[in-house]
Design an enzyme around this catalytic site. Structure first.
Site, PDB file in Angstrom:
ATOM      1  N   GLY A  12       0.635  -1.294  -0.082  1.00  0.00           N
ATOM      2  CA  GLY A  12       0.144  -0.069  -0.317  1.00  0.00           C
ATOM      3  C   GLY A  12       1.560   1.226   0.150  1.00  0.00           C
ATOM      4  O   GLY A  12       1.448   0.939   1.213  1.00  0.00           O
ATOM      5  N   ALA A  23      15.575  11.589  -0.698  1.00  0.00           N
ATOM      6  CA  ALA A  23      16.182  11.318  -0.181  1.00  0.00           C
ATOM      7  C   ALA A  23      17.275  10.361  -0.097  1.00  0.00           C
ATOM      8  O   ALA A  23      18.836  10.847  -0.036  1.00  0.00           O
ATOM      9  CB  ALA A  23      15.774  11.122   1.746  1.00  0.00           C
ATOM     10  N   ARG A  73       1.105  -4.960  -5.189  1.00  0.00           N
ATOM     11  CA  ARG A  73       1.296  -6.641  -4.567  1.00  0.00           C
ATOM     12  C   ARG A  73       1.526  -7.889  -5.818  1.00  0.00           C
ATOM     13  O   ARG A  73       1.192  -7.660  -6.701  1.00  0.00           O
ATOM     14  CB  ARG A  73       0.078  -6.826  -3.603  1.00  0.00           C
ATOM     15  CG  ARG A  73      -0.699  -5.647  -2.752  1.00  0.00           C
ATOM     16  CD  ARG A  73      -1.271  -6.164  -1.886  1.00  0.00           C
ATOM     17  NE  ARG A  73      -2.350  -4.316  -1.079  1.00  0.00           N
ATOM     18  CZ  ARG A  73      -1.709  -4.173  -0.025  1.00  0.00           C
ATOM     19  NH1 ARG A  73      -0.357  -4.849  -0.032  1.00  0.00           N
ATOM     20  NH2 ARG A  73      -2.312  -2.872   0.340  1.00  0.00           N
ATOM     21  N   CYS A  74       2.888  -8.525  -5.020  1.00  0.00           N
ATOM     22  CA  CYS A  74       3.513  -9.456  -6.169  1.00  0.00           C
ATOM     23  C   CYS A  74       2.790 -10.574  -5.390  1.00  0.00           C
ATOM     24  O   CYS A  74       4.294 -10.830  -4.516  1.00  0.00           O
ATOM     25  CB  CYS A  74       4.296  -8.903  -6.413  1.00  0.00           C
ATOM     26  SG  CYS A  74       4.950 -10.206  -8.257  1.00  0.00           S
ATOM     27  N   ASP A 104       4.980  -4.302   6.388  1.00  0.00           N
ATOM     28  CA  ASP A 104       5.956  -5.866   6.974  1.00  0.00           C
ATOM     29  C   ASP A 104       5.702  -7.592   5.490  1.00  0.00           C
ATOM     30  O   ASP A 104       7.145  -8.134   5.692  1.00  0.00           O
ATOM     31  CB  ASP A 104       5.127  -7.085   8.043  1.00  0.00           C
ATOM     32  CG  ASP A 104       2.992  -7.102   7.733  1.00  0.00           C
ATOM     33  OD1 ASP A 104       2.702  -6.441   7.092  1.00  0.00           O
ATOM     34  OD2 ASP A 104       2.675  -7.793   8.301  1.00  0.00           O
ATOM     35  N   SER A 106       6.023  -6.497   2.526  1.00  0.00           N
ATOM     36  CA  SER A 106       6.758  -6.008   1.646  1.00  0.00           C
ATOM     37  C   SER A 106       8.578  -6.519   1.991  1.00  0.00           C
ATOM     38  O   SER A 106       9.403  -6.677   1.881  1.00  0.00           O
ATOM     39  CB  SER A 106       7.215  -4.467   1.537  1.00  0.00           C
ATOM     40  OG  SER A 106       6.113  -4.506   1.017  1.00  0.00           O
ATOM     41  N   THR A 127       4.031   3.070   5.700  1.00  0.00           N
ATOM     42  CA  THR A 127       2.188   1.590   5.691  1.00  0.00           C
ATOM     43  C   THR A 127       1.777   2.694   6.795  1.00  0.00           C
ATOM     44  O   THR A 127       1.873   3.377   7.764  1.00  0.00           O
ATOM     45  CB  THR A 127       2.639   0.731   6.366  1.00  0.00           C
ATOM     46  OG1 THR A 127       1.352  -0.118   6.756  1.00  0.00           O
ATOM     47  CG2 THR A 127       3.588   1.004   7.687  1.00  0.00           C
ATOM     48  N   ASP A 129      -0.209   1.907   8.259  1.00  0.00           N
ATOM     49  CA  ASP A 129      -0.682   1.281   9.561  1.00  0.00           C
ATOM     50  C   ASP A 129      -0.151   1.816  10.460  1.00  0.00           C
ATOM     51  O   ASP A 129      -0.809   0.924  12.189  1.00  0.00           O
ATOM     52  CB  ASP A 129      -1.186  -0.226   9.616  1.00  0.00           C
ATOM     53  CG  ASP A 129      -2.019  -0.663   8.441  1.00  0.00           C
ATOM     54  OD1 ASP A 129      -2.744   0.678   8.007  1.00  0.00           O
ATOM     55  OD2 ASP A 129      -2.115  -1.077   7.517  1.00  0.00           O
ATOM     56  N   ASP A 131       2.001  -0.122  11.655  1.00  0.00           N
ATOM     57  CA  ASP A 131       1.844  -1.847  12.115  1.00  0.00           C
ATOM     58  C   ASP A 131       3.446  -2.845  12.395  1.00  0.00           C
ATOM     59  O   ASP A 131       3.485  -3.874  12.456  1.00  0.00           O
ATOM     60  CB  ASP A 131       0.885  -2.352  12.287  1.00  0.00           C
ATOM     61  CG  ASP A 131       0.753  -3.205  10.863  1.00  0.00           C
ATOM     62  OD1 ASP A 131       2.015  -1.860   9.948  1.00  0.00           O
ATOM     63  OD2 ASP A 131       0.667  -3.511   9.889  1.00  0.00           O
ATOM     64  N   ARG A 156     -18.520  15.284  12.911  1.00  0.00           N
ATOM     65  CA  ARG A 156     -18.768  15.436  13.667  1.00  0.00           C
ATOM     66  C   ARG A 156     -19.704  17.159  13.731  1.00  0.00           C
ATOM     67  O   ARG A 156     -20.326  17.322  14.043  1.00  0.00           O
ATOM     68  CB  ARG A 156     -18.183  16.158  15.137  1.00  0.00           C
ATOM     69  CG  ARG A 156     -18.171  17.314  16.080  1.00  0.00           C
ATOM     70  CD  ARG A 156     -18.468  16.000  17.301  1.00  0.00           C
ATOM     71  NE  ARG A 156     -17.988  15.123  17.853  1.00  0.00           N
ATOM     72  CZ  ARG A 156     -18.353  14.764  18.624  1.00  0.00           C
ATOM     73  NH1 ARG A 156     -18.810  14.382  18.944  1.00  0.00           N
ATOM     74  NH2 ARG A 156     -17.155  14.142  19.223  1.00  0.00           N
ATOM     75  N   MET A 171      -9.063   2.768   8.461  1.00  0.00           N
ATOM     76  CA  MET A 171      -7.739   1.757   7.999  1.00  0.00           C
ATOM     77  C   MET A 171      -7.093   1.325   9.347  1.00  0.00           C
ATOM     78  O   MET A 171      -6.720   1.986  10.405  1.00  0.00           O
ATOM     79  CB  MET A 171      -6.722   2.495   6.911  1.00  0.00           C
ATOM     80  CG  MET A 171      -7.172   2.038   5.474  1.00  0.00           C
ATOM     81  SD  MET A 171      -6.654   3.023   4.225  1.00  0.00           S
ATOM     82  CE  MET A 171      -7.269   2.272   2.823  1.00  0.00           C
ATOM     83  N   GLY A 172      -5.915   0.128   9.374  1.00  0.00           N
ATOM     84  CA  GLY A 172      -4.948  -0.154  10.268  1.00  0.00           C
ATOM     85  C   GLY A 172      -4.875  -1.457  10.076  1.00  0.00           C
ATOM     86  O   GLY A 172      -4.595  -2.384  10.653  1.00  0.00           O
ATOM     87  N   ARG A 173      -5.675  -1.917   9.655  1.00  0.00           N
ATOM     88  CA  ARG A 173      -5.830  -3.818   9.127  1.00  0.00           C
ATOM     89  C   ARG A 173      -6.311  -4.686  10.536  1.00  0.00           C
ATOM     90  O   ARG A 173      -7.173  -4.115  11.662  1.00  0.00           O
ATOM     91  CB  ARG A 173      -4.984  -4.708   8.100  1.00  0.00           C
ATOM     92  CG  ARG A 173      -4.404  -3.864   7.047  1.00  0.00           C
ATOM     93  CD  ARG A 173      -3.443  -5.212   5.986  1.00  0.00           C
ATOM     94  NE  ARG A 173      -2.433  -4.481   7.281  1.00  0.00           N
ATOM     95  CZ  ARG A 173      -1.226  -5.212   6.347  1.00  0.00           C
ATOM     96  NH1 ARG A 173      -1.318  -6.421   5.716  1.00  0.00           N
ATOM     97  NH2 ARG A 173       0.014  -5.392   7.251  1.00  0.00           N
ATOM     98  N   GLU A 229     -11.191  -0.862  11.118  1.00  0.00           N
ATOM     99  CA  GLU A 229     -11.466  -1.489   9.660  1.00  0.00           C
ATOM    100  C   GLU A 229     -11.319  -2.846  10.047  1.00  0.00           C
ATOM    101  O   GLU A 229     -10.335  -3.518  10.418  1.00  0.00           O
ATOM    102  CB  GLU A 229     -11.036  -1.747   8.593  1.00  0.00           C
ATOM    103  CG  GLU A 229      -9.597  -1.543   7.667  1.00  0.00           C
ATOM    104  CD  GLU A 229      -8.816  -1.767   7.080  1.00  0.00           C
ATOM    105  OE1 GLU A 229      -9.272  -1.029   6.349  1.00  0.00           O
ATOM    106  OE2 GLU A 229      -7.679  -1.669   6.965  1.00  0.00           O
ATOM    107  N   ARG A 252     -25.588   6.464  12.015  1.00  0.00           N
ATOM    108  CA  ARG A 252     -24.886   6.461  10.212  1.00  0.00           C
ATOM    109  C   ARG A 252     -23.832   6.762   9.968  1.00  0.00           C
ATOM    110  O   ARG A 252     -22.678   6.558  10.699  1.00  0.00           O
ATOM    111  CB  ARG A 252     -24.836   7.903   9.534  1.00  0.00           C
ATOM    112  CG  ARG A 252     -26.158   9.000   8.982  1.00  0.00           C
ATOM    113  CD  ARG A 252     -27.096   7.944   7.978  1.00  0.00           C
ATOM    114  NE  ARG A 252     -28.313   8.254   8.140  1.00  0.00           N
ATOM    115  CZ  ARG A 252     -29.497   7.961   8.948  1.00  0.00           C
ATOM    116  NH1 ARG A 252     -29.567   6.958   9.842  1.00  0.00           N
ATOM    117  NH2 ARG A 252     -30.523   8.282   8.756  1.00  0.00           N
TER     118      ARG A 252
END
Length: 332
Positions: A12, A23, A73-74, A104, A106, A127, A129, A131, A156, A171-173, A229, A252
């Site tokens: 992602g 850089a 992705r592969c 992770d 990758s 990423t 995430d 994580d 809000r 997101m965050g898996r 998620e 909602r």
């Protein structure tokens, strides 16, 4: 002796990847290294699809979201044949070091490649995430927080106008870093995270009790719940149905989705990306291999690649405690 360095972005996309590429290129040119960029992640490595990178190519790249090298992705890369082909392609370009910017998955691919290629491999965590174990933050995480908070703030406004309950999915898996930070920064009323989730029944009970208390204190108010998620069985719409039945109020659901991946990176992501990219290049020719270049306490660090995924990265105890204090969540 001048060296050849290749870089690819995988998995992602995350805001700040371009700043990291810039850089790397500038650091390479300073050392008179040749630098190639593989396109479309590991797919480009398998298909020998690359471009040579120069300073002119990365001009004004810091503020651009996404990745100029594109990402993908592969699944094929998990095989021995794919790793051997990738190794042959790197050798054909006389690459000395491969830098992989990603998460992770990758890094697992990079470690798999190391079994068939003798060159130097360095990972850089990119990423939203956050994580990845061994680094305080990952490239893209801070920007994703800002994007989520901006969206929740807008939710809000309409929640207040109609005194409704809103569910906002981020997101965050399997990790709650983004959800926790977004909920704290947006002053959301409740947050559901994989690390703290007990059960459907316990969660509904907690929300119902807290909402009843709020309404007793302040009347019919708006109420914002941030949800990681893939956490609630059946998804966010199923949770909305259950809450609507429980509270007899309009609920909602809002799914932020891939909007969290986009946009110009904030300053924290730009600075971290540049520091990590430059540090990765500084390791060229050293004995350091198969490590992730991360950041701890504001300084670059080096972590063996398997460590980055071998143990789950824990949430900050301080952030969790702050959430409990300020949001009055009823976690045991």
């Amino acid at each position: 002796m001048p060296k050849t360095i290749a870089v690819l972005t995988s998995g992602g996309d995350a805001p700040g990847m371009n700043a990291c590429i810039r850089a790397i290129v500038l650091a390479c040119e300073r050392e008179n290294y040749t630098v190639y960029g593989y396109l479309h992640g590991y797919n480009g490595l398998l298909n020998q699809e690359y471009t040579q990178l120069h300073a002119e190519r990365v001009h004004n790249l810091n503020q651009l979201g996404g990745t100029i090298l594109h990402s993908a992705r592969c699944r094929e890369f998990k095989t021995q044949d794919a790793a051997e082909r990738a190794a042959a392609n790197l050798d054909a370009l006389e690459v000395d070091m491969l830098i992989v910017i990603g998460g992770d998955g990758s890094f697992r691919g990079a470690m798999h490649l190391s079994n068939y290629w003798d060159g130097q491999i360095i990972g850089i965590p990119g990423t939203i995430d956050n994580d990845i174990n061994g680094t305080d933050a990952t490239i893209g995480y801070y920007t994703a927080i800002e994007t989520a908070v901006d969206s929740i703030d807008k939710v809000r406004d309409t929640a207040d106008a109609f005194e409704r309950i809103f569910l906002v999915e981020v997101m965050g898996r399997h990790a709650g870093f983004l959800g926790l930070s977004a909920a704290l920064a947006s002053a959301s009323d409740f947050v559901l995270l994989p690390e703290l989730f007990e059960s459907e029944a316990a969660t509904l009970k907690q929300i119902g009790e807290q909402l009843s208390e709020r309404r007793e204190q302040r009347g019919n108010i708006s109420y914002i719940i941030v949800l990681a998620e893939n956490l609630w069985p059946g998804g966010i719409n199923k949770l909305a149905e259950k809450l609507q039945s429980l509270t007899q109020s309009e609920v909602r659901p809002v799914i932020l989705g891939h909007v969290q991946r986009g946009g110009a990176p904030v300053s924290q992501d730009r600075i971290m990306a540049m520091k990590l990219g430059a540090h990765a290049v500084s390791l060229a020719g050293s004995q350091t291999n198969c490590v992730m270049v991360g950041e701890r306490y504001g300084k670059p660090c080096e972590v063996p690649l398997p460590v980055t995924w071998s143990e789950p990265k824990p949430l900050s105890d301080s952030d969790v405690n702050t959430m409990k204090q300020l949001m009055n969540n009823r976690y045991a």
